[in-house]
Write a protein that holds these residues in place. Structure first.
Motif, short mmCIF file in Angstrom:
data_model
loop_
_atom_site.label_atom_id
_atom_site.label_comp_id
_atom_site.label_asym_id
_atom_site.label_seq_id
_atom_site.Cartn_x
_atom_site.Cartn_y
_atom_site.Cartn_z
N GLU A 1 -12.71 -27.51 -2.61
CA GLU A 1 -12.99 -26.19 -2.06
C GLU A 1 -11.69 -25.39 -2.08
OE1 GLU A 1 -15.14 -26.12 1.70
OE2 GLU A 1 -15.63 -28.25 1.50
N CYS A 2 -11.77 -24.07 -2.18
CA CYS A 2 -10.54 -23.27 -2.15
C CYS A 2 -10.81 -21.84 -1.73
CB CYS A 2 -9.82 -23.30 -3.51
SG CYS A 2 -10.77 -22.61 -4.87
N VAL A 3 -9.82 -21.25 -1.08
CA VAL A 3 -9.83 -19.84 -0.68
C VAL A 3 -8.45 -19.28 -0.98
CG1 VAL A 3 -10.00 -18.21 1.24
CG2 VAL A 3 -11.56 -20.17 1.13
N ILE A 4 -8.40 -18.09 -1.60
CA ILE A 4 -7.13 -17.43 -1.90
C ILE A 4 -6.99 -16.23 -0.97
CG2 ILE A 4 -5.85 -16.08 -3.61
CD1 ILE A 4 -7.08 -17.87 -5.76
N LEU A 5 -5.83 -16.13 -0.33
CA LEU A 5 -5.52 -15.00 0.55
C LEU A 5 -4.24 -14.33 0.05
CD1 LEU A 5 -5.94 -13.39 3.20
CD2 LEU A 5 -4.56 -15.13 4.35
N SER A 6 -4.33 -13.06 -0.33
CA SER A 6 -3.16 -12.33 -0.82
C SER A 6 -3.10 -10.97 -0.17
CB SER A 6 -3.22 -12.20 -2.35
OG SER A 6 -2.02 -11.65 -2.85
N THR A 7 -2.08 -10.75 0.65
CA THR A 7 -1.88 -9.47 1.34
C THR A 7 -0.46 -9.00 1.04
OG1 THR A 7 -0.95 -10.34 3.39
CG2 THR A 7 -3.36 -10.37 3.17
N LEU B 1 3.90 -10.24 10.27
CA LEU B 1 5.18 -9.56 10.46
C LEU B 1 5.19 -8.84 11.79
CD1 LEU B 1 7.91 -8.51 9.39
CD2 LEU B 1 6.68 -6.67 8.26
N VAL B 2 4.10 -8.14 12.10
CA VAL B 2 3.94 -7.52 13.41
C VAL B 2 2.95 -8.37 14.19
CG1 VAL B 2 3.29 -5.42 14.64
CG2 VAL B 2 4.37 -5.26 12.40
N ILE B 3 3.45 -9.12 15.18
CA ILE B 3 2.63 -10.08 15.90
C ILE B 3 1.42 -9.40 16.54
CG2 ILE B 3 2.61 -11.81 17.75
CD1 ILE B 3 4.42 -12.52 15.42
N GLY B 4 0.25 -9.98 16.31
CA GLY B 4 -0.96 -9.49 16.93
C GLY B 4 -1.71 -8.43 16.15
N GLU B 5 -1.22 -8.07 14.95
CA GLU B 5 -1.93 -7.04 14.17
C GLU B 5 -3.31 -7.56 13.79
OE1 GLU B 5 -2.65 -6.95 10.75
OE2 GLU B 5 -1.56 -8.63 9.91
N THR B 6 -4.25 -6.64 13.72
CA THR B 6 -5.66 -7.03 13.53
C THR B 6 -6.14 -6.92 12.10
OG1 THR B 6 -6.32 -4.76 14.09
CG2 THR B 6 -6.26 -6.35 15.89
N GLN B 7 -5.37 -6.28 11.23
CA GLN B 7 -5.83 -6.07 9.86
C GLN B 7 -6.03 -7.39 9.13
OE1 GLN B 7 -3.20 -3.63 7.51
NE2 GLN B 7 -4.75 -3.17 6.00
N ILE B 8 -5.22 -8.40 9.45
CA ILE B 8 -5.29 -9.69 8.75
C ILE B 8 -6.65 -10.36 8.96
CG2 ILE B 8 -4.27 -10.97 10.69
CD1 ILE B 8 -3.74 -11.67 6.92
N LEU B 9 -7.29 -10.12 10.10
CA LEU B 9 -8.60 -10.71 10.36
C LEU B 9 -9.61 -10.28 9.30
CD1 LEU B 9 -10.81 -12.15 11.97
CD2 LEU B 9 -10.84 -10.22 13.55
N GLY B 10 -9.65 -8.99 9.01
CA GLY B 10 -10.56 -8.49 7.98
C GLY B 10 -10.21 -9.02 6.60
N GLN B 11 -8.90 -9.18 6.33
CA GLN B 11 -8.47 -9.67 5.03
C GLN B 11 -8.85 -11.13 4.83
OE1 GLN B 11 -4.39 -8.55 5.74
NE2 GLN B 11 -4.51 -6.77 4.38
N VAL B 12 -8.72 -11.95 5.87
CA VAL B 12 -9.13 -13.36 5.79
C VAL B 12 -10.65 -13.44 5.59
CG1 VAL B 12 -9.36 -15.53 7.07
CG2 VAL B 12 -7.20 -14.26 7.13
N LYS B 13 -11.38 -12.64 6.34
CA LYS B 13 -12.84 -12.64 6.23
C LYS B 13 -13.27 -12.26 4.81
CE LYS B 13 -16.99 -10.81 8.49
NZ LYS B 13 -17.50 -9.92 9.56
N GLU B 14 -12.64 -11.22 4.26
CA GLU B 14 -12.99 -10.78 2.90
C GLU B 14 -12.68 -11.86 1.87
OE1 GLU B 14 -12.12 -7.05 -0.17
OE2 GLU B 14 -10.87 -7.31 1.61
N SER B 15 -11.52 -12.52 2.00
CA SER B 15 -11.15 -13.59 1.07
C SER B 15 -12.14 -14.75 1.13
CB SER B 15 -9.74 -14.10 1.39
OG SER B 15 -8.78 -13.08 1.18
#
Length: 448
Positions: free
Chosen positions: A40-46, A107-121
């Motif tokens: 299994e694999c998931v790619i995350l690139s931000t 980089l900025v602790i607690g930012e919420t944008q990464i949640l959507g990026q992980v979900k999309e990946s």
């Protein structure tokens, strides 16, 4: 396991080289999943990380496969992999994912944008059929956990993003944004977040510049701003006080030569610029101009450091929550050993029941369909009741210190060897059709 790099291990110059385009995700995932040894694999690139999460047959082989992917597809050399990349295995991978998705590793602790990026990946990998039992459970648990963190802790209540950090840096320079003309380059998600923060902080005039005028206009209208096209950028910058760029381009849209022309019109008025795009959209040499102050994503670290103390206690609390999530997930993983046995027992009971019904129909040919339906219903109920306790018992197999012996005894007691052997043969025949380890392919398109 997970292998990758982030803002802690690589500079923005390196990260922008290895930022995988969204349109290349499917090709990358197919390449990895089509390699024997990757289950299994998931790619995350931000803008701040590029990572591969994988379930592998063997950790050592998995590391070689993923290193091969980065070397061949992204055009790296071994020295770069050693210097910039980290690898985490088993429990450390799980904890890392939970920290990433709730913003503790950002980089900025607690930012919420990464949640959507992980979900999309994760959704992209699911669409490509690259996730199965383990990651379907792990990523769903991680995403649900992150939502809970942002809703129920102070980390969520005071969540910040890269765009917010850019605004904070601007306030340190100007004191406030009243009567200031602010130019936002890019009308995407980051551009909208930036506009929202600026509007909240009282920006005088907001001008949105984008390649698509309609998108620029839609964003500008939300904040009573103005919309401009890219060919108007020099005129726009000549009147700006602040420029924040999050536009997605392959190379600088504001060059040193552009700035020379713009500066003549500005008559030495100070210009604050921050480039939060990856790859960078503003030529770094512009920072050498008098009265121009250019910052990039890495320059936001001072603001991040100031927030760390405020968030330290929340981080400790969340790390403790992650440990509990890890224990729960490992407990679930350990029950997977019993799944083939449960399936085999149910398969055998179904076969016995069907055979019994066939004999009843042969011995009593005059039974009506209604009578057969009643017999089938109640005989099936007897079977299910008899299976209930054994199935519940095998689910608790993880609590046994001699788990392997209990599993073997279960197999012998219910004579499941034949069914299990048949399942294994099917699995082996499927493996024979898999490609051999990572084959050379054309390079995956990346931002460069």
């Amino acid at each position: 396991m997970v292998m990758g790099l982030n803002h802690n291990t690589a500079s923005v110059e390196v990260r922008e080289r290895l930022n995988i385009k969204k349109e290349s995700y499917a090709k990358c995932i197919q390449s990895l999943r089509g390699t024997r040894g990757i289950q299994e694999c998931v790619i995350l690139s931000t803008c701040n990380r590029t990572e591969i999460y994988a379930v592998v047959d063997n950790l050592h082989t998995g590391k070689l496969i993923m290193t091969g992917f980065f070397l061949e597809s992204l055009g790296l050399n071994k020295l770069e992999c050693i210097n910039f990349f980290y690898t985490k295995e088993n429990d450390d991978t799980i904890k890392h994912l939970f920290r990433v998705v709730c913003g503790l590793d950002s980089l900025v602790i607690g930012e919420t944008q990464i949640l959507g990026q992980v979900k999309e990946s994760f959704i992209i990998s699911q669409t490509q059929k690259a996730t199965s039992t383990v990651f379907n459970m792990l990523f769903k648990k991680a995403i649900t956990f992150a939502k809970r963190v942002h809703s129920n802790t102070d980390l969520g209540k005071n969540a910040v993003s890269v765009s917010y950090a850019a605004i904070e840096l601007g306030k340190k320079i100007f004191g406030h944004f009243h009567y200031k003309t602010v130019v936002i380059l890019g009308a995407g998600e980051m551009g909208e977040l930036t506009a929202k923060h600026l509007h909240t902080n009282g920006a005088g005039t907001i001008i949105v510049v984008n390649r698509t005028y309609e998108r620029a206009m839609n964003l500008a209208n939300k904040f009573s701003g103005e919309a401009k096209t890219m060919d108007q950028i020099q005129n726009v910058l000549s009147q700006a006080d602040i420029v924040i760029s999050s536009i997605d381009v392959k190379g600088p849209i504001i060059t040193k030569q552009d700035m020379e022309t713009i500066n003549l019109k500005r008559k030495h008025r100070p210009l604050y610029m921050i480039d939060i795009a990856v790859p960078r959209s503003i030529d770094p040499e512009i920072n050498n101009f008098d009265h121009v102050f250019l910052y990039n994503i890495d320059d936001l670290e001072d603001i991040v450091a100031a927030n760390l103390n405020k968030r330290a206690e929340e981080s400790k609390k969340i790390n403790s929550m992650i440990e509990n999530e890890l224990l729960a997930f490992k407990s679930w993983i350990n029950t997977l050993d019993a799944v083939p046995l449960m399936a085999a027992l149910q398969e055998k009971s179904l076969f016995i029941h069907e055979e019994a019904m066939r004999h009843i129909e042969n011995k009593l040919p005059n039974l009506t369909q209604k009578e057969l339906k009643v017999i089938r219903k109640y005989s099936k109920s007897i079977v299910n009741q008899m299976l209930h306790d054994p199935l519940m018992g095998i689910k608790e197999i993880n609590s046994h210190t001699n788990k392997e012996e209990v599993l073997e005894l279960f197999i012998q007691l219910f004579a499941l060897e034949g069914i299990l052997d048949e399942q294994n043969q099917i699995g082996e025949s499927e493996l024979q059709h898999w490609p051999t380890p990572y084959l050379s392919q054309s390079k995956i398109p990346v931002h460069s």
